[in-house]
Structure formats: C-alpha cells, structure tokens
Design a protein around this motif. Sequence first.
Motif, PDB file in Angstrom:
ATOM      1  N   ASP A 100      38.734  50.733  53.813  1.00 51.04           N
ATOM      2  CA  ASP A 100      39.013  49.414  54.382  1.00 51.04           C
ATOM      3  C   ASP A 100      38.297  48.360  53.547  1.00 51.04           C
ATOM      4  OD1 ASP A 100      39.069  47.046  55.871  1.00 51.04           O
ATOM      5  OD2 ASP A 100      38.883  48.092  57.787  1.00 51.04           O
ATOM      6  N   ILE A 101      39.051  47.652  52.723  1.00 47.50           N
ATOM      7  CA  ILE A 101      38.452  46.659  51.831  1.00 47.50           C
ATOM      8  C   ILE A 101      37.795  45.528  52.613  1.00 47.50           C
ATOM      9  CG2 ILE A 101      38.976  44.897  50.096  1.00 47.50           C
ATOM     10  CD1 ILE A 101      40.757  46.903  48.748  1.00 47.50           C
ATOM     11  N   ASP A 102      38.450  45.040  53.648  1.00 48.12           N
ATOM     12  CA  ASP A 102      37.872  43.934  54.419  1.00 48.12           C
ATOM     13  C   ASP A 102      36.519  44.319  55.012  1.00 48.12           C
ATOM     14  OD1 ASP A 102      39.886  42.030  53.961  1.00 48.12           O
ATOM     15  OD2 ASP A 102      41.123  42.885  55.556  1.00 48.12           O
ATOM     16  N   ALA A 103      36.407  45.515  55.545  1.00 50.79           N
ATOM     17  CA  ALA A 103      35.138  45.971  56.114  1.00 50.79           C
ATOM     18  C   ALA A 103      34.079  46.121  55.027  1.00 50.79           C
ATOM     19  CB  ALA A 103      35.328  47.294  56.855  1.00 50.79           C
ATOM     20  N   ALA A 123      39.155  44.404  45.313  1.00 53.05           N
ATOM     21  CA  ALA A 123      38.459  43.129  45.494  1.00 53.05           C
ATOM     22  C   ALA A 123      37.161  43.194  44.706  1.00 53.05           C
ATOM     23  CB  ALA A 123      38.166  42.870  46.957  1.00 53.05           C
ATOM     24  N   TYR A 124      36.877  42.132  43.968  1.00 53.72           N
ATOM     25  CA  TYR A 124      35.633  42.015  43.226  1.00 53.72           C
ATOM     26  C   TYR A 124      34.715  41.057  43.964  1.00 53.72           C
ATOM     27  CZ  TYR A 124      37.829  44.124  39.137  1.00 53.72           C
ATOM     28  OH  TYR A 124      38.447  44.984  38.279  1.00 53.72           O
ATOM     29  N   VAL A 125      33.473  41.480  44.161  1.00 53.98           N
ATOM     30  CA  VAL A 125      32.479  40.597  44.749  1.00 53.98           C
ATOM     31  C   VAL A 125      31.358  40.402  43.738  1.00 53.98           C
ATOM     32  CG1 VAL A 125      33.054  41.260  47.121  1.00 53.98           C
ATOM     33  CG2 VAL A 125      31.202  42.426  45.928  1.00 53.98           C
ATOM     34  N   SER A 126      30.784  39.231  43.761  1.00 51.90           N
ATOM     35  CA  SER A 126      29.672  38.928  42.872  1.00 51.90           C
ATOM     36  C   SER A 126      28.477  39.802  43.231  1.00 51.90           C
ATOM     37  CB  SER A 126      29.300  37.446  43.015  1.00 51.90           C
ATOM     38  OG  SER A 126      28.269  37.126  42.134  1.00 51.90           O
ATOM     39  N   ALA A 127      27.841  40.385  42.212  1.00 55.01           N
ATOM     40  CA  ALA A 127      26.722  41.298  42.459  1.00 55.01           C
ATOM     41  C   ALA A 127      25.571  41.045  41.491  1.00 55.01           C
ATOM     42  CB  ALA A 127      27.198  42.737  42.362  1.00 55.01           C
ATOM     43  N   HIS A 128      25.434  39.826  41.005  1.00 61.05           N
ATOM     44  CA  HIS A 128      24.373  39.513  40.043  1.00 61.05           C
ATOM     45  C   HIS A 128      22.989  39.880  40.570  1.00 61.05           C
ATOM     46  CE1 HIS A 128      26.921  37.632  37.047  1.00 61.05           C
ATOM     47  NE2 HIS A 128      27.580  37.073  38.050  1.00 61.05           N
ATOM     48  N   SER A 129      22.774  39.707  41.859  1.00 66.21           N
ATOM     49  CA  SER A 129      21.465  40.039  42.431  1.00 66.21           C
ATOM     50  C   SER A 129      21.189  41.541  42.392  1.00 66.21           C
ATOM     51  CB  SER A 129      21.347  39.523  43.866  1.00 66.21           C
ATOM     52  OG  SER A 129      22.316  40.148  44.683  1.00 66.21           O
ATOM     53  N   ALA A 130      22.235  42.341  42.196  1.00 72.61           N
ATOM     54  CA  ALA A 130      22.078  43.793  42.090  1.00 72.61           C
ATOM     55  C   ALA A 130      22.005  44.242  40.630  1.00 72.61           C
ATOM     56  CB  ALA A 130      23.231  44.501  42.795  1.00 72.61           C
ATOM     57  N   GLU A 136      33.398  46.243  42.464  1.00 75.12           N
ATOM     58  CA  GLU A 136      34.798  46.285  42.876  1.00 75.12           C
ATOM     59  C   GLU A 136      34.915  47.284  44.021  1.00 75.12           C
ATOM     60  OE1 GLU A 136      39.219  47.317  41.055  1.00 75.12           O
ATOM     61  OE2 GLU A 136      37.457  48.198  40.115  1.00 75.12           O
ATOM     62  N   PHE A 137      35.615  46.888  45.060  1.00 73.79           N
ATOM     63  CA  PHE A 137      35.966  47.793  46.144  1.00 73.79           C
ATOM     64  C   PHE A 137      37.453  48.071  45.994  1.00 73.79           C
ATOM     65  CE2 PHE A 137      32.298  45.427  47.687  1.00 73.79           C
ATOM     66  CZ  PHE A 137      31.472  46.470  48.091  1.00 73.79           C
ATOM     67  N   ALA A 138      37.835  49.342  46.061  1.00 70.31           N
ATOM     68  CA  ALA A 138      39.231  49.700  45.836  1.00 70.31           C
ATOM     69  C   ALA A 138      39.724  50.701  46.862  1.00 70.31           C
ATOM     70  CB  ALA A 138      39.397  50.295  44.436  1.00 70.31           C
ATOM     71  N   HIS A 139      40.935  50.467  47.317  1.00 66.00           N
ATOM     72  CA  HIS A 139      41.636  51.440  48.154  1.00 66.00           C
ATOM     73  C   HIS A 139      42.695  52.067  47.250  1.00 66.00           C
ATOM     74  CE1 HIS A 139      43.405  53.444  51.534  1.00 66.00           C
ATOM     75  NE2 HIS A 139      44.583  53.001  51.131  1.00 66.00           N
ATOM     76  N   ILE A 140      42.562  53.371  46.992  1.00 69.69           N
ATOM     77  CA  ILE A 140      43.392  54.055  46.013  1.00 69.69           C
ATOM     78  C   ILE A 140      44.471  54.872  46.726  1.00 69.69           C
ATOM     79  CG2 ILE A 140      43.391  55.669  44.075  1.00 69.69           C
ATOM     80  CD1 ILE A 140      40.393  54.869  43.682  1.00 69.69           C
ATOM     81  N   PRO A 141      45.734  54.458  46.601  1.00 71.84           N
ATOM     82  CA  PRO A 141      46.830  55.196  47.259  1.00 71.84           C
ATOM     83  C   PRO A 141      47.147  56.484  46.494  1.00 71.84           C
ATOM     84  CG  PRO A 141      47.736  53.399  45.988  1.00 71.84           C
ATOM     85  CD  PRO A 141      46.230  53.276  45.896  1.00 71.84           C
ATOM     86  N   PRO A 142      47.895  57.382  47.115  1.00 68.19           N
ATOM     87  CA  PRO A 142      48.218  58.674  46.485  1.00 68.19           C
ATOM     88  C   PRO A 142      48.866  58.540  45.099  1.00 68.19           C
ATOM     89  CG  PRO A 142      48.830  58.709  48.798  1.00 68.19           C
ATOM     90  CD  PRO A 142      48.415  57.302  48.486  1.00 68.19           C
TER      91      PRO A 142
END
Length: 156
Positions: A100-103, A123-130, A136-142
């Motif tokens: 679940d990308i939104d979660a 979806a890419y989120v900024s992670a400079h502090s990390a 990137e969070f990805a939901h990978i279909p079959p």
Amino acid sequence: MADQTPVQIAWVTTDLDATENALTTLLGARKWVRVPDVHFGPETCTYRGRPADFTADISFSYAGDTQLELIAPVAGDSVYSEFLDRAGAGLHHICREVDDIDAAIGPAEVVQRGTMPGGMEFAYVSAHSAGVPYIEFAHIPPEIRVFFDYVKQEQQ
C-alpha cells in the motif's frame, strides 16, 4: 505481503555503458537488461505536484538478491533530470516494495509519483535526512515481477 527490506539500489547517470561497467566490476553484476525510451506521461505520473511527461533509458541487473537500476534521463523534467542538474551522476534512491503506497508514504513529501508502463505503481519521497536523496516505494504487479525474475535469472 511485500517484503519490508529494500529491494533495489538505483543510480542516475548520463552514461549507461560506463555505469554498467563500473558496477559490474564493483558489485559483480553479470548481465544488464536495458529498456530504452520508457515514457512516463502526464496521465500516469506527477512530478512536484504537476503532471509529468518524460522519457528515460533504464538498465537493470542484480548483485545477489538486490536489484540494481540505472536511469538515464532522455527528455522532459523529472526527479532524475533534476538530480543530474543539481548533483551530477550518482546514487539516487533505494526502493522498498510495499503493498500500500499511500500507507507507506504517510506524511512524507512526495516528489514524484506514478504508474510505469506495465502497471508498477511508485512514489519517491525526499530522504536527505536519511543520507540518500530519495526512497522509492513501489507496488510491483505480477507482470513486472515476471520481468524482474527474468533479469535475476540472467545473472546465473
């Protein structure tokens, strides 16, 4: 349920050949599979909150169980071309597979989001502090998993 560990490390480059050669030597990737001219259109992708329209050449390999991805922007504005303009070629993101990308995103700042040809949501989120520009969070279909399995099998 998707694994919660990173599944991919990705670099942005202007030279796929040179980056493939370097990572083959450094990380032991054996064979690279290129997908040229991957188009992300405004109907399926946003960049910094606006419809996006860009193209990139993408190359995949594996080092053990970790997927290696190389992205070479070809045209249009994206999180990839922005990175090259600001920092030059280099490590761009790590990817974690999620159901679940939104979660997974929660309140994080989304820089780019969309659906790739083949149906993979990302979806890419900024992670400079990390210490890395993006996660990137990805939901990978079959359908995409079959392709990734093919790339991985080519390493054997």
